[in-house]
Design a protein around this motif. Structure first.
Motif, PDB file in Angstrom:
ATOM      1  N   GLU A  69     -84.974  41.335  68.532  1.00 43.86           N
ATOM      2  CA  GLU A  69     -86.024  40.375  68.878  1.00 43.86           C
ATOM      3  C   GLU A  69     -85.939  39.085  68.066  1.00 43.86           C
ATOM      4  O   GLU A  69     -86.680  38.141  68.322  1.00 43.86           O
ATOM      5  N   GLY A  70     -85.037  39.047  67.072  1.00 42.47           N
ATOM      6  CA  GLY A  70     -84.848  37.835  66.276  1.00 42.47           C
ATOM      7  C   GLY A  70     -85.730  37.725  65.049  1.00 42.47           C
ATOM      8  O   GLY A  70     -85.709  36.703  64.348  1.00 42.47           O
ATOM      9  N   SER A  71     -86.519  38.759  64.764  1.00 45.75           N
ATOM     10  CA  SER A  71     -87.379  38.720  63.572  1.00 45.75           C
ATOM     11  C   SER A  71     -86.550  38.760  62.291  1.00 45.75           C
ATOM     12  O   SER A  71     -86.915  38.165  61.270  1.00 45.75           O
ATOM     13  N   ILE A  72     -85.443  39.491  62.332  1.00 47.51           N
ATOM     14  CA  ILE A  72     -84.480  39.545  61.229  1.00 47.51           C
ATOM     15  C   ILE A  72     -83.145  39.087  61.780  1.00 47.51           C
ATOM     16  O   ILE A  72     -82.687  39.574  62.825  1.00 47.51           O
ATOM     17  N   THR A  73     -82.516  38.142  61.096  1.00 38.95           N
ATOM     18  CA  THR A  73     -81.204  37.653  61.520  1.00 38.95           C
ATOM     19  C   THR A  73     -80.122  38.544  60.929  1.00 38.95           C
ATOM     20  O   THR A  73     -80.161  38.871  59.734  1.00 38.95           O
ATOM     21  N   ALA A  74     -79.173  38.963  61.753  1.00 36.99           N
ATOM     22  CA  ALA A  74     -78.067  39.790  61.258  1.00 36.99           C
ATOM     23  C   ALA A  74     -76.735  39.168  61.665  1.00 36.99           C
ATOM     24  O   ALA A  74     -76.522  38.839  62.835  1.00 36.99           O
ATOM     25  N   HIS A  75     -75.850  39.001  60.693  1.00 37.95           N
ATOM     26  CA  HIS A  75     -74.487  38.532  60.950  1.00 37.95           C
ATOM     27  C   HIS A  75     -73.550  39.721  60.751  1.00 37.95           C
ATOM     28  O   HIS A  75     -73.276  40.124  59.607  1.00 37.95           O
ATOM     29  N   PHE A  76     -73.077  40.308  61.855  1.00 30.94           N
ATOM     30  CA  PHE A  76     -72.166  41.437  61.797  1.00 30.94           C
ATOM     31  C   PHE A  76     -70.727  40.946  61.641  1.00 30.94           C
ATOM     32  O   PHE A  76     -70.409  39.792  61.934  1.00 30.94           O
ATOM     33  N   ASN A  77     -69.860  41.839  61.186  1.00 31.30           N
ATOM     34  CA  ASN A  77     -68.439  41.507  60.966  1.00 31.30           C
ATOM     35  C   ASN A  77     -68.314  40.252  60.101  1.00 31.30           C
ATOM     36  O   ASN A  77     -67.445  39.403  60.325  1.00 31.30           O
ATOM     37  N   SER A  78     -69.217  40.149  59.132  1.00 32.93           N
ATOM     38  CA  SER A  78     -69.276  38.955  58.275  1.00 32.93           C
ATOM     39  C   SER A  78     -69.162  39.359  56.810  1.00 32.93           C
ATOM     40  O   SER A  78     -69.368  40.520  56.444  1.00 32.93           O
ATOM     41  N   GLU A  79     -68.882  38.377  55.962  1.00 35.71           N
ATOM     42  CA  GLU A  79     -68.652  38.664  54.541  1.00 35.71           C
ATOM     43  C   GLU A  79     -69.213  37.537  53.673  1.00 35.71           C
ATOM     44  O   GLU A  79     -68.909  36.365  53.901  1.00 35.71           O
ATOM     45  N   LEU A  80     -70.020  37.905  52.711  1.00 34.25           N
ATOM     46  CA  LEU A  80     -70.523  36.930  51.739  1.00 34.25           C
ATOM     47  C   LEU A  80     -69.378  36.553  50.805  1.00 34.25           C
ATOM     48  O   LEU A  80     -68.699  37.425  50.258  1.00 34.25           O
ATOM     49  N   ILE A  81     -69.148  35.254  50.609  1.00 35.04           N
ATOM     50  CA  ILE A  81     -68.016  34.838  49.782  1.00 35.04           C
ATOM     51  C   ILE A  81     -68.415  34.015  48.558  1.00 35.04           C
ATOM     52  O   ILE A  81     -67.631  33.879  47.617  1.00 35.04           O
ATOM     53  N   GLU A  82     -69.637  33.474  48.538  1.00 31.45           N
ATOM     54  CA  GLU A  82     -70.083  32.728  47.355  1.00 31.45           C
ATOM     55  C   GLU A  82     -71.612  32.630  47.354  1.00 31.45           C
ATOM     56  O   GLU A  82     -72.240  32.508  48.407  1.00 31.45           O
ATOM     57  N   ILE A  83     -72.165  32.697  46.140  1.00 34.87           N
ATOM     58  CA  ILE A  83     -73.617  32.566  45.970  1.00 34.87           C
ATOM     59  C   ILE A  83     -73.877  31.345  45.097  1.00 34.87           C
ATOM     60  O   ILE A  83     -73.316  31.221  44.001  1.00 34.87           O
ATOM     61  N   LYS A  84     -74.715  30.448  45.600  1.00 35.38           N
ATOM     62  CA  LYS A  84     -75.094  29.259  44.842  1.00 35.38           C
ATOM     63  C   LYS A  84     -76.570  29.347  44.460  1.00 35.38           C
ATOM     64  O   LYS A  84     -77.291  30.235  44.912  1.00 35.38           O
ATOM     65  N   GLU A  85     -77.010  28.403  43.648  1.00 36.84           N
ATOM     66  CA  GLU A  85     -78.377  28.434  43.143  1.00 36.84           C
ATOM     67  C   GLU A  85     -79.408  28.410  44.272  1.00 36.84           C
ATOM     68  O   GLU A  85     -80.423  29.115  44.215  1.00 36.84           O
TER      69      GLU A  85
END
Length: 320
Positions: free
Chosen positions: A209-225
Protein backbone atom coordinates in the motif's frame (compact mmCIF):
# COMPACT_ATOMS: atom_id res chain seq x y z
CA UNK A 1 42.22 -23.26 44.43
CA UNK A 2 38.98 -25.26 44.28
CA UNK A 3 38.68 -27.42 41.18
CA UNK A 4 35.13 -27.33 39.83
CA UNK A 5 33.58 -30.32 38.12
CA UNK A 6 32.04 -28.02 35.51
CA UNK A 7 32.44 -24.34 34.73
CA UNK A 8 29.69 -22.97 32.46
CA UNK A 9 30.26 -19.83 30.42
CA UNK A 10 26.99 -18.02 29.79
CA UNK A 11 23.75 -17.80 31.81
CA UNK A 12 21.31 -17.98 28.93
CA UNK A 13 18.52 -20.56 28.92
CA UNK A 14 20.85 -23.35 27.79
CA UNK A 15 23.58 -22.38 30.26
CA UNK A 16 20.98 -22.43 33.04
CA UNK A 17 19.81 -25.83 31.83
CA UNK A 18 23.39 -27.14 32.00
CA UNK A 19 23.65 -25.89 35.59
CA UNK A 20 20.37 -27.56 36.53
CA UNK A 21 21.55 -30.85 35.05
CA UNK A 22 24.90 -30.59 36.86
CA UNK A 23 23.15 -29.81 40.13
CA UNK A 24 20.77 -32.76 39.69
CA UNK A 25 23.78 -35.04 39.37
CA UNK A 26 25.59 -33.55 42.40
CA UNK A 27 28.38 -32.02 40.33
CA UNK A 28 30.24 -28.99 41.61
CA UNK A 29 29.50 -26.28 39.03
CA UNK A 30 29.60 -22.53 38.51
CA UNK A 31 28.13 -20.28 35.80
CA UNK A 32 30.05 -17.17 34.80
CA UNK A 33 28.04 -14.53 32.92
CA UNK A 34 29.29 -11.21 31.59
CA UNK A 35 25.91 -9.53 32.06
CA UNK A 36 22.69 -10.38 33.84
CA UNK A 37 20.82 -13.70 33.86
CA UNK A 38 19.65 -14.45 30.29
CA UNK A 39 21.50 -11.32 29.22
CA UNK A 40 20.76 -11.63 25.50
CA UNK A 41 17.06 -11.99 26.20
CA UNK A 42 17.21 -8.93 28.43
CA UNK A 43 18.56 -6.95 25.45
CA UNK A 44 15.86 -8.13 23.04
CA UNK A 45 13.27 -5.58 21.81
CA UNK A 46 10.93 -4.74 24.68
CA UNK A 47 7.79 -6.04 22.97
CA UNK A 48 9.33 -9.05 21.24
CA UNK A 49 7.16 -12.18 20.96
CA UNK A 50 8.72 -15.62 20.57
CA UNK A 51 7.97 -17.74 17.54
CA UNK A 52 7.73 -20.78 19.84
CA UNK A 53 4.98 -21.57 22.30
CA UNK A 54 5.80 -21.56 26.02
CA UNK A 55 6.20 -25.34 26.30
CA UNK A 56 8.97 -25.26 23.67
CA UNK A 57 10.94 -22.79 25.82
CA UNK A 58 10.83 -24.84 29.01
CA UNK A 59 13.98 -26.19 30.63
CA UNK A 60 14.45 -28.98 33.16
CA UNK A 61 10.75 -29.91 32.84
CA UNK A 62 9.79 -26.77 34.79
CA UNK A 63 6.43 -25.51 33.42
CA UNK A 64 6.44 -22.16 31.62
CA UNK A 65 3.00 -20.68 32.25
CA UNK A 66 2.01 -17.99 29.75
CA UNK A 67 -1.31 -16.22 29.29
CA UNK A 68 -0.57 -15.69 25.59
CA UNK A 69 -0.12 -18.29 22.86
CA UNK A 70 3.31 -16.83 22.13
CA UNK A 71 5.13 -15.59 25.25
CA UNK A 72 6.99 -12.31 25.15
CA UNK A 73 10.31 -11.02 26.44
CA UNK A 74 9.07 -10.06 29.91
CA UNK A 75 7.38 -13.42 30.54
CA UNK A 76 10.54 -15.23 29.47
CA UNK A 77 12.69 -13.07 31.74
CA UNK A 78 10.40 -13.86 34.67
CA UNK A 79 10.54 -17.56 33.85
CA UNK A 80 14.30 -17.99 33.44
CA UNK A 81 15.35 -15.59 36.18
CA UNK A 82 12.72 -17.15 38.45
CA UNK A 83 14.29 -20.56 37.92
CA UNK A 84 17.73 -19.19 38.79
CA UNK A 85 16.34 -17.77 42.04
CA UNK A 86 14.16 -20.71 42.96
CA UNK A 87 16.88 -23.30 42.33
CA UNK A 88 19.54 -21.04 43.89
CA UNK A 89 21.90 -21.62 40.98
CA UNK A 90 25.55 -20.69 41.46
CA UNK A 91 26.09 -17.76 39.09
CA UNK A 92 28.70 -15.01 39.01
CA UNK A 93 27.21 -12.04 37.11
CA UNK A 94 28.90 -9.11 35.35
CA UNK A 95 32.10 -11.12 35.09
CA UNK A 96 33.56 -11.68 31.62
CA UNK A 97 35.59 -14.78 30.78
CA UNK A 98 38.77 -13.63 29.09
CA UNK A 99 40.65 -16.87 28.51
CA UNK A 100 40.23 -20.62 28.73
CA UNK A 101 43.37 -22.74 28.62
CA UNK A 102 44.12 -26.35 29.47
CA UNK A 103 47.02 -27.35 31.69
CA UNK A 104 47.35 -31.13 31.62
CA UNK A 105 43.88 -32.40 32.62
CA UNK A 106 42.65 -29.19 34.24
CA UNK A 107 41.23 -26.04 32.64
CA UNK A 108 42.38 -22.65 33.84
CA UNK A 109 39.81 -19.92 33.36
CA UNK A 110 40.75 -16.26 33.62
CA UNK A 111 37.99 -13.67 33.99
CA UNK A 112 37.70 -9.93 34.46
CA UNK A 113 37.48 -10.51 38.22
CA UNK A 114 39.23 -13.74 39.16
CA UNK A 115 40.72 -17.08 38.13
CA UNK A 116 39.16 -20.55 38.31
CA UNK A 117 40.06 -24.17 37.65
CA UNK A 118 37.71 -26.87 36.37
CA UNK A 119 37.78 -30.43 35.08
CA UNK A 120 35.21 -29.59 32.39
CA UNK A 121 34.11 -26.38 30.66
CA UNK A 122 30.85 -25.72 28.80
CA UNK A 123 30.73 -22.74 26.44
CA UNK A 124 27.13 -21.58 26.08
CA UNK A 125 27.62 -17.99 25.02
CA UNK A 126 24.99 -17.68 22.29
CA UNK A 127 25.52 -15.19 19.48
CA UNK A 128 23.86 -11.88 20.36
CA UNK A 129 26.90 -9.89 21.47
CA UNK A 130 28.71 -9.17 18.20
CA UNK A 131 26.78 -7.44 15.37
CA UNK A 132 27.32 -8.73 11.85
CA UNK A 133 28.79 -5.54 10.44
CA UNK A 134 28.12 -4.26 6.93
CA UNK A 135 31.67 -2.84 6.72
CA UNK A 136 30.64 0.25 4.80
CA UNK A 137 31.64 3.92 5.21
CA UNK A 138 29.69 5.66 7.96
CA UNK A 139 28.68 2.53 9.84
CA UNK A 140 30.38 3.93 12.94
CA UNK A 141 28.16 7.03 13.01
CA UNK A 142 26.09 7.47 16.16
CA UNK A 143 22.84 7.34 14.21
CA UNK A 144 23.51 3.71 13.19
CA UNK A 145 21.95 1.17 15.56
CA UNK A 146 22.64 -2.56 15.43
CA UNK A 147 20.29 -3.19 18.35
CA UNK A 148 16.64 -2.17 18.49
CA UNK A 149 14.64 -1.95 21.71
CA UNK A 150 11.52 0.18 21.19
CA UNK A 151 10.06 2.58 18.59
CA UNK A 152 9.31 5.77 20.52
CA UNK A 153 12.61 7.57 19.92
CA UNK A 154 12.11 7.27 16.16
CA UNK A 155 8.79 9.16 15.93
CA UNK A 156 8.71 11.61 12.98
CA UNK A 157 12.19 10.52 11.88
CA UNK A 158 13.36 9.20 8.52
CA UNK A 159 14.37 5.61 9.25
CA UNK A 160 16.25 3.13 7.09
CA UNK A 161 15.86 -0.49 8.17
CA UNK A 162 18.42 -2.88 6.69
CA UNK A 163 17.34 -6.48 6.19
CA UNK A 164 14.12 -8.51 6.03
CA UNK A 165 14.44 -10.86 9.00
CA UNK A 166 12.11 -10.97 12.02
CA UNK A 167 14.06 -8.21 13.79
CA UNK A 168 14.03 -6.01 10.67
CA UNK A 169 10.32 -6.46 10.08
CA UNK A 170 9.43 -5.83 13.73
CA UNK A 171 11.51 -2.64 13.75
CA UNK A 172 9.99 -1.42 10.49
CA UNK A 173 6.40 -2.02 11.58
CA UNK A 174 6.78 -0.65 15.10
CA UNK A 175 8.58 2.55 14.07
CA UNK A 176 6.11 3.12 11.20
CA UNK A 177 3.20 2.88 13.64
CA UNK A 178 4.82 5.47 15.92
CA UNK A 179 5.07 7.96 13.09
CA UNK A 180 8.43 7.24 11.45
CA UNK A 181 8.98 7.46 7.71
CA UNK A 182 10.34 3.97 7.05
CA UNK A 183 12.43 2.74 4.14
CA UNK A 184 13.64 -0.87 4.02
CA UNK A 185 16.76 -1.81 2.06
CA UNK A 186 16.77 -5.53 1.37
CA UNK A 187 19.38 -7.63 -0.44
CA UNK A 188 16.87 -10.34 -1.38
CA UNK A 189 13.90 -10.22 -3.72
CA UNK A 190 11.27 -10.64 -0.99
CA UNK A 191 10.61 -10.62 2.74
CA UNK A 192 12.32 -13.59 4.41
CA UNK A 193 10.34 -16.83 4.58
CA UNK A 194 11.49 -17.14 8.22
CA UNK A 195 9.48 -14.10 9.33
CA UNK A 196 6.78 -15.01 11.87
CA UNK A 197 3.73 -16.20 9.97
CA UNK A 198 1.34 -13.77 11.69
CA UNK A 199 3.64 -10.79 10.95
CA UNK A 200 4.65 -11.49 7.34
CA UNK A 201 1.27 -10.50 5.79
CA UNK A 202 1.33 -7.27 7.81
CA UNK A 203 4.69 -6.08 6.45
CA UNK A 204 3.84 -7.20 2.92
CA UNK A 205 0.56 -5.28 3.01
CA UNK A 206 2.23 -2.13 4.37
CA UNK A 207 4.77 -2.31 1.55
CA UNK A 208 2.08 -3.01 -1.06
CA UNK A 209 0.00 0.00 0.00
CA UNK A 210 3.06 2.28 0.10
CA UNK A 211 3.02 2.97 3.84
CA UNK A 212 6.53 1.49 4.08
CA UNK A 213 8.94 1.84 1.17
CA UNK A 214 10.95 -1.28 0.34
CA UNK A 215 13.88 -1.51 -2.08
CA UNK A 216 14.42 -5.20 -2.89
CA UNK A 217 17.59 -6.59 -4.50
CA UNK A 218 19.31 -3.49 -3.14
CA UNK A 219 22.39 -2.81 -1.03
CA UNK A 220 23.33 -0.01 1.35
CA UNK A 221 26.79 1.23 0.38
CA UNK A 222 27.40 4.38 2.46
CA UNK A 223 25.92 6.18 5.46
CA UNK A 224 26.23 9.94 5.81
CA UNK A 225 25.26 12.29 8.62
CA UNK A 226 21.93 13.25 7.01
CA UNK A 227 21.48 10.71 4.21
CA UNK A 228 22.27 7.21 3.00
CA UNK A 229 23.49 5.94 -0.36
CA UNK A 230 22.37 2.60 -1.76
CA UNK A 231 22.48 0.64 -5.00
CA UNK A 232 19.01 -0.32 -6.24
CA UNK A 233 17.87 -3.42 -8.13
CA UNK A 234 18.90 -1.87 -11.47
CA UNK A 235 22.39 -1.03 -10.22
CA UNK A 236 21.55 2.66 -9.99
CA UNK A 237 23.07 4.64 -7.12
CA UNK A 238 20.47 6.49 -5.05
CA UNK A 239 20.77 8.88 -2.11
CA UNK A 240 17.89 9.57 0.26
CA UNK A 241 17.49 11.75 3.35
CA UNK A 242 17.93 9.87 6.61
CA UNK A 243 17.97 10.40 10.38
CA UNK A 244 18.61 6.88 11.70
CA UNK A 245 19.75 3.54 10.32
CA UNK A 246 18.55 0.36 12.03
CA UNK A 247 21.03 -2.22 10.75
CA UNK A 248 19.27 -5.46 11.62
CA UNK A 249 21.94 -7.52 9.90
CA UNK A 250 22.20 -10.26 12.50
CA UNK A 251 24.75 -11.23 15.12
CA UNK A 252 27.65 -13.64 15.44
CA UNK A 253 29.28 -15.80 18.11
CA UNK A 254 32.63 -14.67 19.48
CA UNK A 255 34.78 -16.66 17.07
CA UNK A 256 38.03 -15.23 18.44
CA UNK A 257 37.14 -16.55 21.90
CA UNK A 258 36.33 -20.01 20.51
CA UNK A 259 39.54 -20.08 18.50
CA UNK A 260 41.66 -18.89 21.42
CA UNK A 261 40.13 -21.64 23.54
CA UNK A 262 41.57 -24.16 21.07
CA UNK A 263 38.37 -25.05 19.22
CA UNK A 264 38.76 -25.78 15.52
CA UNK A 265 36.50 -23.74 13.21
CA UNK A 266 35.72 -25.07 9.75
CA UNK A 267 34.40 -23.74 6.45
CA UNK A 268 32.90 -20.42 5.47
CA UNK A 269 30.41 -20.59 8.32
CA UNK A 270 33.24 -21.16 10.84
CA UNK A 271 31.44 -24.19 12.24
CA UNK A 272 33.05 -25.28 15.52
CA UNK A 273 34.16 -28.90 15.67
CA UNK A 274 32.26 -31.03 18.18
CA UNK A 275 30.91 -34.55 18.66
CA UNK A 276 27.19 -34.49 17.86
CA UNK A 277 26.50 -37.24 20.43
CA UNK A 278 28.35 -35.67 23.37
CA UNK A 279 28.82 -31.98 22.39
CA UNK A 280 32.53 -32.36 23.21
CA UNK A 281 34.84 -30.28 21.00
CA UNK A 282 38.22 -31.26 19.62
CA UNK A 283 39.56 -30.27 23.07
CA UNK A 284 38.82 -33.07 25.51
CA UNK A 285 36.34 -32.08 28.25
CA UNK A 286 35.55 -28.74 26.55
CA UNK A 287 31.93 -28.68 25.42
CA UNK A 288 29.58 -26.46 23.42
CA UNK A 289 25.89 -25.96 24.10
CA UNK A 290 23.16 -23.96 22.37
CA UNK A 291 23.29 -21.52 19.48
CA UNK A 292 27.08 -21.17 19.59
CA UNK A 293 27.29 -24.63 17.97
CA UNK A 294 26.07 -23.31 14.62
CA UNK A 295 28.90 -20.96 13.70
CA UNK A 296 27.64 -18.22 11.40
CA UNK A 297 24.43 -20.16 10.83
CA UNK A 298 22.73 -18.71 13.91
CA UNK A 299 19.30 -20.07 12.85
CA UNK A 300 20.41 -23.68 13.15
CA UNK A 301 20.12 -23.97 16.92
CA UNK A 302 17.65 -22.34 19.32
CA UNK A 303 16.17 -23.06 22.74
CA UNK A 304 13.67 -25.63 21.51
CA UNK A 305 16.17 -27.98 19.85
CA UNK A 306 19.25 -27.38 22.03
CA UNK A 307 17.68 -28.04 25.43
CA UNK A 308 18.95 -31.61 25.08
CA UNK A 309 22.58 -30.49 25.08
CA UNK A 310 22.72 -30.24 28.88
CA UNK A 311 21.77 -33.86 29.42
CA UNK A 312 24.10 -35.04 26.65
CA UNK A 313 27.06 -33.18 28.14
CA UNK A 314 26.53 -34.19 31.77
CA UNK A 315 25.99 -37.81 30.73
CA UNK A 316 29.35 -37.73 28.96
CA UNK A 317 31.07 -36.07 31.93
CA UNK A 318 29.74 -38.74 34.29
CA UNK A 319 30.83 -41.54 31.97
CA UNK A 320 34.52 -40.63 32.30
Amino acid sequence: MEILDILIIGAGPIGLNCALEAKKNNLNYLIIEKGTIVNSLYNYPLYMKFFSTADKLEIAEIPFISTAAKPGRQEALEYYQGIARQKDLKINLYEKVLKVSKNSEIFEIETSKSKYTAKNVIISTGFYDIPNLMNIPGENLQKVKHYYTEPYSYAKQKIVVVGSSNSSVDAALETYRKGAEVTMIIRNSEISENVKYWVKPDIENRISEGSITAHFNSELIEIKEHSVIFKDKDGKIQEIDNDFVLAMTGYLPDFDFLKNSGIDLQGECLNPVYNTETMETNIENLYLAGVVCGGKDTHLWFIENSRIHAEMIVKNVLSK
